[in-house]
Design a protein around this motif. Structure first.
Motif: not given
Ligand SMILES: Nc1ncnc2c1ncn2[C@@H]1O[C@H](COP(=O)(O)OP(=O)(O)O)[C@@H](O)[C@H]1O
Ligand SMILES: Nc1ncnc2c1ncn2[C@@H]1O[C@H](COP(=O)(O)OP(=O)(O)O)[C@@H](O)[C@H]1O
Ligand SMILES: Nc1ncnc2c1ncn2[C@@H]1O[C@H](COP(=O)(O)OP(=O)(O)O)[C@@H](O)[C@H]1O
Ligand SMILES: Nc1ncnc2c1ncn2[C@@H]1O[C@H](COP(=O)(O)OP(=O)(O)O)[C@@H](O)[C@H]1O
Ligand SMILES: Nc1ncnc2c1ncn2[C@@H]1O[C@H](COP(=O)(O)OP(=O)(O)O)[C@@H](O)[C@H]1O
Ligand SMILES: Nc1ncnc2c1ncn2[C@@H]1O[C@H](COP(=O)(O)OP(=O)(O)O)[C@@H](O)[C@H]1O
Ligand SMILES: [Mg+2]
Ligand SMILES: [Mg+2]
Ligand SMILES: [Mg+2]
Ligand SMILES: [Mg+2]
Ligand SMILES: [Mg+2]
Ligand SMILES: [Mg+2]
Lengths: 250, 250, 250, 250, 250, 250
Positions: E173-183, E134-140
Motif C-alpha cells: 500500500l502507498t499510504s498517508l498517515l496524518t499527524s496533529e501539530v500544535l506549533d 477490495i484489492g486496495a493500493k492506497r491507504c489513509v
C-alpha cells in the motif's frame, strides 16, 4: 474607553479610590473574586483596604484569613497606610483568622486561630463561625496558594478552589481571594483560578528601563461591564489609589 | 524617583553604602528578607557585609549560617574586602554556624557545627542556642537552597521556608536569607521564596554587549515605601557600594 | 574595563596566555572552579593546558580524571597542541585516571584505572592515593556530568558535587571541574554547579551570521576581583590563547 | 575563514565533495562522530555516501546498521544518487545490518539481521562479527535514537551511547552515528550525544521566507582544527556536495 | 526554485492539482508518508482526496481508516467538495474502516468496523483483510494520534508507529498517515513521526495580520528530489488546489 | 475576504449578530463545536446566547450543562444582557443541569442536578433524559475542563472528550463545548480538543498598549467554507455582536 457602566445588580464598593468606577460601582454582591499579581504587587494591600473601607465607610464587618503571614506584622504594615486594624478588631468589626502559626508550629496569642491548617473543611467551618460571630459581609483569603497544601492532585486543587469560592458565596460573603503570579502573561499560580472565580483583578508591577511601575486591570467580571484599560496606581501612606484617566504601555 | 521615605517602623540599617536610603533607612526590625541573585551576583558579600556592619557600626552581634561553603574560605574572601571576621568571632560578636562539613562528610574544627544538616528543627534549635550565647540581633542564612535537602515535596519546602523565616523573626532576629536565581526575570530558585518573606532584595549581574554589570533592586518590602529603581552597584576592596543616583537600562 | 587587580590571596596561575591577567594572576589556591561550555567549546583543552602548564612552567604535578573519554585519544588530541602528555606521565608529573573503561566495559592498559565508576567515595579515595603518589597540586575532573551516574536525586547530585569540590580543596588541590552546557544563557548542565563552586569560567562558541566564534568569561570568582568582560579566544596548534584587549558582542 | 588545516593525525577522508577540506582532510581514524540534523536534512545520505566512497575510492569496506528503515528502500533511495549498494554488497564490501525487521515483527530476507533489537550487547557482538567477515574499516549507525529502546534511564542511555561509540572505536572502525534533532539550536535528540562523541557534524535545513535551504557545519572535532563556518550544500542526483566558499546567514 | 524533477522510481500520483509536480510526479510506490498540520489545516481533505483521485483517476482502490470521526460526517463533509464517497464504497473501490465507534461505545451500522480499537495488531489484521477484499493500493490512516491509545511508553509508541508504516508498506500500500501539530515549527504530535516515515507533507494555516492563509510543503521525501518551497493552497468546493508558482512568506 | 459561502448541509444558525455570516449561515446540524478562549473572553456569553436565540428565534429548546458555576449567578449574569433564562426554563424550553453543587458539596434547589459529577456515563445519561423531557435540539457544555475530573490519563481524557462530543451528536443535538485557553497561540486547555471536535470557534481578548480588545475567529469547521479573518466583537447589554467588516491586527 467609554464602557457603558454598571448593570442593575447589587454592588459592593471597595471604596478604593479610582477603582470602583472601573467596574460600574464595585463588586457584585456575594461573589468571590481573584486578586492576582507578583510578590509585592499590592494584593494584600488592596484586599485589606477593601476590608478596612468596608468597616469604616460602609459598616460591613470583614474577615481576613491569613495563611502565610504573621497577623502582628500585618497590623504593623497597615499602620504605614494609616489603617488601624487593631481598633476594628476591638470593635468586633474585623476578625483576623491566623492560619499560619499552626502550620509553622509557632505559639500564637491571636484570638482567631486555625488549628488544622491542612484540612479544607475545618477552615471553612471556622470561617462560617466567625461570620456568625461578627456578622461579616466581606472576606479576604490571603493567599490561595495555601490550597495547594490541602490538595494532592490538580483535580483536588481545582475542586477545593471551587469549594472555597462557592462556600464563601453561599454564606453571604463578598470575597477577594489572592493568587500569586510569576509571569506577566499569566493570571494565577495554578493557571486555573481565573476560570473558577467570578472575576479577576490583576495587579502588575513591571520593570521598564530600570524602573518598576504599578498598574491594575479588571481582567474579568462576570455579569458586569467594566473598563478594558490597564490603569496605573500608586501605593503611598494613603494606601492604594488608582488613576483611571492615565495610560499604561507595556 | 521621589518615594516618600521611611515609615515610622523601627529600622535596622544595613550600613551598606547607598542601600539604606533606598528603603527608608533600612530593614524592618525582626523580619526576614530574601536576597536573591545569580551565582556571583554578590548575595554572600551583601549579607555578610550586613552582619559585619551590624557589629562594627551598630554593636549588634550576628549569626552566619553557611550551608554549602567552607567557613575558612569565607573568612579569606572577606579579607579581600578588608573585613576581619575572625576578629569579630573572637570577640563573640559573630558566630559562623558550619552546616556544610557534616553534609559533605569532611572533618572540621569550627566552633559552631551543625551535626545533622538534614533536619530542619535541629538547625533552628542550633540557631536559637547561638542567639542566646552571643546575644545576636542579626542573622544570615546562606543559602536557602539547602532547604531543598530537608524537604521531600513542594509543600514541605514551602512550609520549611515559612518556618525558617517565621522562627528567626519570632526569636528577635532581623535576617537575610539568600536564594539562587537562574533567570533574570525570576526572583528565587523555587519560585515561592519571594512570596513568603517580608521583602526581596534582588541582585543582578547582566551581560550587555560583552560586559557584565551589577545592579540591585528593592523588589518588595512589606510595610515600607522604597525606591522603585534598579540601581547600579560595585564590588571592590571596600565591599558593596550602591550608587542610588545612577540609572540602569536592561 | 579597569578592574583593580588581584587580592593578596595566594594565586595559582593557569599559564594560559591572556587568561591569568583577567583574574588578578590566577586561581585561588586549593579551591575548585567550574569550567563550563557547550560541546567543543574548549573545556578539555583549557583544563589540560592548565595541568600541562602546571608541570612545565610551575613544577606542579597534576591529576586528570577522565570520565567519558579514552585517555589514548586525549594524548593524541593534545599532541595537536604540541603538548606531550605521555612524557609528563613518564616523569610522574601527570597521572591520568581512566574512569571510562570500567563504565563502558572495555579492557584498558592504563596505569591508573577507576574500578568502580559508580561509587563516589571510591573515586575520591583513588584521587587521594594518586595525589600522594605524585605529589599533585592541580587536578582536573572532566566531566562532572558523570556525577549524575552516582546520584539518584537532585539532592544527592548536589551533595556529591559539594563533596567532590570540597574534598579536592581539603586535600590541597587547586582544581578545574568541567560542566556541559546546552544553552548560551546557562552556566552548567544541572543548573547548580556554578553555585557550589568557588568560581565559574564560561567558554562560549556562538554562531553569528553563519560563523562560530569563541569567547571566554570569568563569570564568578569568590574572594577576587576579575574582568567583567567576555573576551575572545582562539584554539590553534598553540592551544588556547585569550585576547583580553578585544571586544565581543553577542 | 583561514583555519590552519589538518593536524598530523591519520585521516579518513569522507570523499564527499567539499567536505574533507573543512576539517583538514577528513575524520580522525578509529573515532566515532555524530551526524545530526532534522528529518530530511541529509543524515542518511551523508553517512551512506561516506560508506560508498569508502569502498569505491579508498577500498575500505563498510558496515551500515539500519535501525528503523527497510534496507530495500535504502538501496532504492541510493540509486537516485547513482550509488549501487547491492553491487557493493555482492562484492562483500558493504554489509547492511537489518535491525528493523525484528523490532517491527516483519519477515525479512536480508543477509545480516539483528535478532534481538532490544539488547545493546547482542548488537555490538553482531557488528564485531560482520567486521571480521568483510574487513570493515568504516561504520554507520543510523540512527542512535534506537538506543532509547535499550535504555530505561537517562544514565543508561548515556552509558549505552558511550559503549557504542567506544566499542566501534576500539575494534578499529571510523564511524558516523546519526542523531535526530528537533530544534535549530540543539545538536542531538537527547542533548548529550555531542558530548560523548569525538566530533559533531551538524546538518541544517532551515526555512527562510518560504524556502528551505541546506547547510552543514563541523561543530566539534576533537584533536583537529576545522572550519568555523556554516557552509551551504546541495543534494542532487550526485548525492551531497558541499560548497565551502559560499556564505550562509540564519 | 528549479529542482531537477523526479527520479526513476515508480510514482503514485496524488492527482491533487499542483501537488504532484512539487515532488517529481507523486509519492514513491509502497511507502508511508506523514501528512501533518494543525487542526483544520486540511489533512483529512488532502488524504481523502488522494484516495478519491486514486479511484476515479487511476483505478486504484483505497482504504480509509478513521480513528476519531464519524464516517457519516466524513461522507457529508466530502460532498461539499463534490466527492461522493458512498458511490465509491458501493462499487467496492473504497472501504472506510470505522475505528471510532468501538472506542467511544456508540452503536454503528458501518460495514467495516474495528472491534478492538486498543490493539495494534488487530487493526493491522483488519487492514490486511480489507486490502484483500477490495484489492486496495492506497491507504489513509487518519489520525495516528490514536497510536497513543495503544502505547504505554514513548518506546512502544515509536515501535507501533514503525510497525504501522512498515506493515502498510510491506503489504503493498502507498499510504498517508496524518499527524496533529500544535506549533508552527514542529512536524508532528510526538516529535518522532517525521523521522520514521518515508516522507513528510506539512500543511500550514498561519495567522498573519488577522487573517489565516494556507500553505503546503514537501518537507522530506526519501529517494526523491522535490521542491524546497512552501506553496500556498486553497480549499474550495473543488477540494485542495496547490498553487506552485506563488510565494509564501512567514 | 470573499469566501464562497455555505455548503448545502443543513445549518443551525446561532442567531448571534454578525456571526452566522462568517460560516455560511451557521453550524452544521447535529455536530459538536469547541468554543475556546481565555477567562472572561466570552465563551459562556456566546454559548448561552446561542441557546437563548435557539428558543426565542428558532423555537429550538436547549440544554445548558454547568460544571463549575452556580446556575443562580448565571441567570443573574444573563439578565445584564437582557436575557431572561428563568422564563425559558419555566416554559420548558431551557434546562440547566447543575453539575457543580454535587462536586462542591453545597445544597441546591435546582430542578436538574447531576448527582455524580465524577462519572462520565451518568452525566451523559442525564443529558439524554433531559433531551427527551424538553425535546432539546441544542446543547452547551460549559466547561469541558471538568472532563479532567473524570479522566486519570491523557488517553482517557481524549476518549471521554470523543465520547461526549460523539454522543451529543448521535442523539441529535447541535452543541457548543467550551474550553479554557491560557496562551494566545493555543486553541484549548489540553491541546487536543480542537482535533476531536467538528469545528473550533476561538475567542480572543488580547492586550495591546494597555487596552484589551475582543475578537473572534472560526478557526476550523469541517464540511464548510468560512471566513479566514479574525473579527472584532463587542459585549454590551445586547450581549455579543460580531463586526464582520472590521479588521484586527495582533
Ligand atoms: N507605606 C508604604 N508606602 C508606599 N508603599 C508601600 C508602603 N508599604 C508597602 N508599600 C509597598 O507595597 C508593597 C507590598 O504590597 P503588598 O500588598 O504586601 O503586596 P503583595 O500582597 O502583592 O505581596 C511593598 O513591596 C511596597 O512596595
Ligand atoms: N575583592 C574583590 N573585589 C572586587 N570584586 C570582588 C572581590 N571579591 C569578590 N568579588 C566579586 O564578587 C563575586 C562574589 O560575590 P558573592 O557575594 O560570593 O556572590 P554570590 O554569593 O551571589 O554567589 C565574585 O564573583 C567577584 O566577581
Ligand atoms: N589543533 C587544533 N587546532 C585548532 N583547533 C583545534 C585543534 N584541536 C581541537 N581544536 C578545536 O577544539 C575543539 C575541542 O575542544 P575541547 O577542548 O575538546 O572542547 P570540550 O572539551 O569543551 O568539548 C574542537 O572541536 C576543535 O574545534
Ligand atoms: N535524488 C535526489 N535528488 C535531490 N534530493 C534528494 C534526492 N533524494 C533525496 N533527496 C533529498 O534528501 C532528503 C533525504 O535525505 P536523508 O539523507 O534521508 O535525510 P535524513 O537521514 O537526515 O532524514 C529528502 O527529503 C530529499 O529532500
Ligand atoms: N467546502 C469547503 N470549502 C472551503 N473550505 C472548506 C470546505 N470544507 C471544509 N473546508 C475547510 O477545510 C477545513 C477542514 O479541513 P480538514 O481536512 O478536515 O482538516 P484537518 O483534517 O487537518 O483537521 C475546515 O476547517 C474548513 O476551513
Ligand atoms: N453586561 C455586560 N456588558 C458588557 N460586558 C459584559 C457584561 N457582562 C459581562 N461582560 C463581559 O463579559 C465577560 C464575561 O464573559 P463570559 O462569557 O463569562 O466569559 P468566559 O465564559 O469566556 O469566561 C466579563 O469579564 C465582562 O468583561
Ligand atoms: Mg501579600
Ligand atoms: Mg554566595
Ligand atoms: Mg571535553
Ligand atoms: Mg535518515
Ligand atoms: Mg482531520
Ligand atoms: Mg465561562
Amino acid at each position: 474607553d467609554g464602557f457603558e457602566g454598571g448593570s442593575q445588580s447589587e454592588r459592593v464598593p471597595t471604596g478604593i479610590k479610582g477603582f470602583d468606577e472601573l467596574c460600574g460601582g464595585g463588586l457584585l454582591k456575594n461573589r468571590s473574586y481573584l486578586v492576582s499579581g507578583n510578590a509585592g504587587s499590592g494584593k494584600s494591600t488592596f484586599s485589606i483596604q477593601y476590608l478596612h473601607n468596608g468597616v469604616v465607610e460602609y459598616d460591613e464587618p470583614g474577615i481576613l484569613v491569613v495563611t502565610e503571614e504573621d497577623p502582628k506584622n500585618i497590623r504593623e504594615n497597615m499602620k504605614s497606610y494609616n489603617m488601624d486594624l487593631k481598633k476594628l478588631e476591638q470593635h468586633d468589626k474585623l476578625a483576623i483568622l491566623d492560619s499560619q502559626s499552626a502550620k509553622v508550629g509557632i505559639p500564637t496569642d491571636e484570638e482567631y486561630v486555625e488549628v488544622d491548617p491542612f484540612d479544607m473543611d475545618s477552615t471553612l467551618k471556622r470561617i462560617v463561625e466567625i461570620k456568625e460571630d461578627i456578622g461579616a459581609k466581606r472576606c479576604v483569603f490571603d493567599s490561595t496558594t495555601s490550597l495547594g497544601f490541602v490538595s494532592d492532585t490538580q483535580k483536588q486543587l481545582r475542586i477545593n478552589f471551587l469549594k472555597l469560592s462557592a462556600t464563601l458565596s453561599a454564606i453571604g460573603l463578598t470575597s477577594l481571594l489572592t493568587s500569586e503570579v510569576l509571569d506577566k502573561n499569566r493570571m494565577s499560580r495554578f493557571d486555573m483560578e481565573e476560570f473558577v472565580t467570578e472575576g479577576t483583578i490583576r495587579l502588575y508591577n513591571e520593570r521598564k528601563e530600570g524602573v518598576r511601575s504599578r498598574s491594575i486591570e479588571v481582567y474579568k467580571m462576570r455579569g458586569s461591564d467594566h473598563s478594558k484599560k490597564i490603569n496605573p496606581f500608586e501605593i503611598s501612606s494613603k494606601g492604594i489609589e488608582v488613576h483611571p484617566k492615565e495610560d499604561v504601555y507595556f
